[in-house]
Design a protein around this motif. Structure first.
Motif, PDB file in Angstrom:
ATOM      1  N   ILE A  27       0.872  -1.168   0.000  1.00  0.00           N
ATOM      2  CA  ILE A  27       0.000   0.000   0.000  1.00  0.00           C
ATOM      3  C   ILE A  27       0.914   1.225   0.000  1.00  0.00           C
ATOM      4  O   ILE A  27       1.435   1.603   1.039  1.00  0.00           O
ATOM      5  N   SER A  31      -1.988   6.487  -0.769  1.00  0.00           N
ATOM      6  CA  SER A  31      -2.810   5.841  -1.789  1.00  0.00           C
ATOM      7  C   SER A  31      -4.266   6.213  -1.599  1.00  0.00           C
ATOM      8  O   SER A  31      -4.757   6.310  -0.479  1.00  0.00           O
ATOM      9  N   PHE A 125      -4.556   4.215   4.132  1.00  0.00           N
ATOM     10  CA  PHE A 125      -4.858   4.714   2.798  1.00  0.00           C
ATOM     11  C   PHE A 125      -6.105   5.581   2.865  1.00  0.00           C
ATOM     12  O   PHE A 125      -6.767   5.678   3.910  1.00  0.00           O
TER      13      PHE A 125
END
Length: 128
Positions: A27, A31, A125
């Motif tokens: 990740i 993101s 994220f």
């Protein structure tokens, strides 16, 4: 003194648990994933019969300063995605949906993996 320092340096390993589950999903920092798409969390499958609890935690990127204190309010929300995910499965697919309508650049999302006094949290994220 050296023994104390060695014990202190060992604390992070204890917090993540010896032999903690190995997350394979990368990740990247900052993101952003789209609501309605599928997020596949992958880990190294293990030959064991027990399970772990998979949660989704969401919290403010910039916490609210609270007085008296001062202290910080991250407005944490935690939901259980699955109470019993098998270690041997190797992956879990989550159809991305906002928790309490939280989308955009104000809220981080992060998976939580919990089992036998071990807690693993992959990188956070955003969803939009």
């Amino acid at each position: 003194m050296a023994k104390f320092l060695m014990k202190l340096l060992a604390i992070p390993a204890l917090l993540t648990g010896a032999g903690a589950i190995k997350i394979l999903t990368d990740i990247p920092y900052n993101s952003t994933f789209e609501v309605g798409s599928e997020f596949v969390l992958e880990w190294e499958p293990e030959d064991r019969t027990d399970t772990f609890k998979l949660t989704m935690n969401t919290f403010l990127v910039a916490p609210i300063l609270v007085y008296p204190g001062p202290s910080y309010d991250y407005q944490d929300r935690n939901i259980v995605l699955d109470d019993a995910v098998k270690f041997s499965d190797g992956n879990y697919t989550w159809v991305i949906g906002p928790v309490d309508g939280r989308t955009g650049y104000e809220y981080w999302y992060r998976f939580g993996i919990q089992y036998s006094n071990t807690y693993v949290y992959p990188k956070p994220f955003l969803i939009d």
